[in-house]
Design a protein around this motif. Structure first.
Motif, PDB file in Angstrom:
ATOM      1  N   ARG A 104     -34.743  29.115  -6.673  1.00 62.65           N
ATOM      2  CA  ARG A 104     -34.391  29.181  -8.088  1.00 62.65           C
ATOM      3  C   ARG A 104     -35.571  29.688  -8.928  1.00 62.65           C
ATOM      4  NH1 ARG A 104     -31.686  23.788  -8.913  1.00 62.65           N
ATOM      5  NH2 ARG A 104     -30.870  24.195  -6.843  1.00 62.65           N
ATOM      6  N   VAL A 105     -36.752  29.135  -8.647  1.00 62.42           N
ATOM      7  CA  VAL A 105     -37.943  29.548  -9.415  1.00 62.42           C
ATOM      8  C   VAL A 105     -38.236  31.032  -9.175  1.00 62.42           C
ATOM      9  CG1 VAL A 105     -40.429  29.210  -9.678  1.00 62.42           C
ATOM     10  CG2 VAL A 105     -38.930  27.235  -9.453  1.00 62.42           C
ATOM     11  N   CYS A 106     -38.166  31.458  -7.914  1.00 62.19           N
ATOM     12  CA  CYS A 106     -38.482  32.851  -7.591  1.00 62.19           C
ATOM     13  C   CYS A 106     -37.492  33.790  -8.268  1.00 62.19           C
ATOM     14  CB  CYS A 106     -38.434  33.079  -6.085  1.00 62.19           C
ATOM     15  SG  CYS A 106     -39.687  32.162  -5.223  1.00 62.19           S
ATOM     16  N   GLU A 107     -36.207  33.422  -8.230  1.00 67.14           N
ATOM     17  CA  GLU A 107     -35.196  34.286  -8.864  1.00 67.14           C
ATOM     18  C   GLU A 107     -35.424  34.379 -10.365  1.00 67.14           C
ATOM     19  OE1 GLU A 107     -31.327  32.943  -7.752  1.00 67.14           O
ATOM     20  OE2 GLU A 107     -31.496  33.803  -5.729  1.00 67.14           O
ATOM     21  N   LEU A 108     -35.739  33.232 -10.934  1.00 68.58           N
ATOM     22  CA  LEU A 108     -35.963  33.179 -12.387  1.00 68.58           C
ATOM     23  C   LEU A 108     -37.149  34.058 -12.787  1.00 68.58           C
ATOM     24  CD1 LEU A 108     -34.528  31.384 -14.574  1.00 68.58           C
ATOM     25  CD2 LEU A 108     -36.602  30.001 -14.558  1.00 68.58           C
ATOM     26  N   VAL A 109     -38.233  33.916 -12.030  1.00 65.02           N
ATOM     27  CA  VAL A 109     -39.435  34.690 -12.354  1.00 65.02           C
ATOM     28  C   VAL A 109     -39.195  36.179 -12.101  1.00 65.02           C
ATOM     29  CG1 VAL A 109     -41.857  35.066 -11.764  1.00 65.02           C
ATOM     30  CG2 VAL A 109     -40.981  32.749 -11.958  1.00 65.02           C
ATOM     31  N   SER A 110     -38.581  36.496 -10.964  1.00 63.02           N
ATOM     32  CA  SER A 110     -38.358  37.905 -10.627  1.00 63.02           C
ATOM     33  C   SER A 110     -37.462  38.574 -11.664  1.00 63.02           C
ATOM     34  CB  SER A 110     -37.702  38.026  -9.252  1.00 63.02           C
ATOM     35  OG  SER A 110     -38.602  37.620  -8.268  1.00 63.02           O
ATOM     36  N   ARG A 111     -36.388  37.885 -12.067  1.00 57.12           N
ATOM     37  CA  ARG A 111     -35.431  38.479 -13.000  1.00 57.12           C
ATOM     38  C   ARG A 111     -36.071  38.699 -14.372  1.00 57.12           C
ATOM     39  NH1 ARG A 111     -31.164  34.758 -13.230  1.00 57.12           N
ATOM     40  NH2 ARG A 111     -31.016  34.915 -10.976  1.00 57.12           N
ATOM     41  N   ASN A 112     -36.947  37.767 -14.743  1.00 59.94           N
ATOM     42  CA  ASN A 112     -37.540  37.848 -16.084  1.00 59.94           C
ATOM     43  C   ASN A 112     -38.964  38.378 -16.071  1.00 59.94           C
ATOM     44  OD1 ASN A 112     -35.270  36.623 -17.501  1.00 59.94           O
ATOM     45  ND2 ASN A 112     -35.789  34.839 -16.273  1.00 59.94           N
TER      46      ASN A 112
END
Lengths: 146, 133
Positions: A104-112
């Motif tokens: 979840r953290v990785c997706e959040l950071v990557s997307r933003n």
């Protein structure tokens, strides 16, 4: 596994800063950085584009010198695994209890990443060159390489 | 000889014997840990083991000699035993602490070695052919 190729977005300050941070750490496995905008990706990893699951735009991708491809949270974990002081953390994050959280953290950071980069200094040419220096020249048949 | 001298002599004999026993145990059983930690490099493991044991002896004998002098002077056997037991008790506690500290060092070294040889914690999503290093 002797080296890991990190495919990073050179348009994003966050990615460059993270890459620079990774470069400065003591490592078990050598990290090399390739901008995902670079045509060298196709040159170095001809088979990579054929993989249907590949999502270079949205996720971090790392490729080992043996051809193993890690994407998303697995790529982040592999970056930590390469570092001497953070290998223990990579093992911790890979446990079933923490892996969904890491995803979840990785997706959040990557997307933003571009939004987060607004708050950081614009990437300098020096930073780009430092990361580019981690890459050895492509060895092809006929050229002499170590 | 006065009772206090008897106390001191018994104290020294018992403490030295205990220290030697613990150090030998550590030396014998710690070796296998160290060999594993140094990836089978036996000469290096033996050398580190020896150095650790020397440090262990120095600290313990140092404590034993410094703690020799007793404030209360026993006059009979009961007093001797009481004083002796208090002093030996301290030596045992220090030895125990040192022993666990050594174990802690051994396990830390071993952990580091295991970490260095650890396999990747996650499997690759796919393998690609034709990677040019």
């Amino acid at each position: 596994m002797k080296s890991l190729y990190v495919l990073y977005d050179q348009e994003c300050s966050l990615c460059l800063s993270c890459g620079h941070w990774l470069m400065r750490q003591a490592a078990f496995i050598q990290l090399r950085f390739i901008p995902l905008q670079s045509p060298e990706i196709a040159q170095r990893f001809p088979g990579l584009k054929e993989w249907d699951g590949l999502d270079l735009r949205e996720k971090l991708v790392v490729v080992s010198d043996e051809g193993a491809v890690y994407q998303g949270q697995y790529a982040w974990i592999m970056c930590l695994y390469a570092l001497r002081d953070y290998r223990e953390w990579s093992q911790r994050l890979a446990e079933p209890l923490l892996l969904p959280f890491a995803r979840r953290v990785c997706e959040l950071v990557s997307r933003n990443r571009l939004a987060i980069s607004h708050f950081l200094k614009a990437p300098t040419a020096e930073l780009r060159n430092t990361l580019a220096a981690s890459l050895p020249p492509v060895c092809s048949i006929g050229t002499k390489c170590d | 000889m006065t009772p206090i001298v008897w106390t001191y002599i018994s104290y020294l004999i018992i403490s030295v014997a205990l220290t030697i026993w613990v150090a030998r145990t550590l030396f014998k059983n710690g070796r296998i840990f160290l060999v594993d930690s140094f990836l089978g490099n036996e000469p290096l493991a033996d050398s580190i083991n020896h150095l650790l044991v020397v440090g262990f002896y120095l600290i313990n004998f140092g404590y034993v000699t410094m703690a020799l002098k007793s404030a209360d002077k026993p006059v009979d056997l009961q007093g001797v035993l009481e004083t002796l037991s208090g002093k030996i008790g301290w030596v045992l506690l220090i030895l125990g602490g040192m022993h666990f500290f050594n174990l802690f060092i051994f396990s830390k070294m071993r952990k580091r070695a295991l970490l260095q040889n650890a396999l990747p914690p996650v499997p690759p999503q796919v393998f690609v052919q034709g990677v040019t290093p």
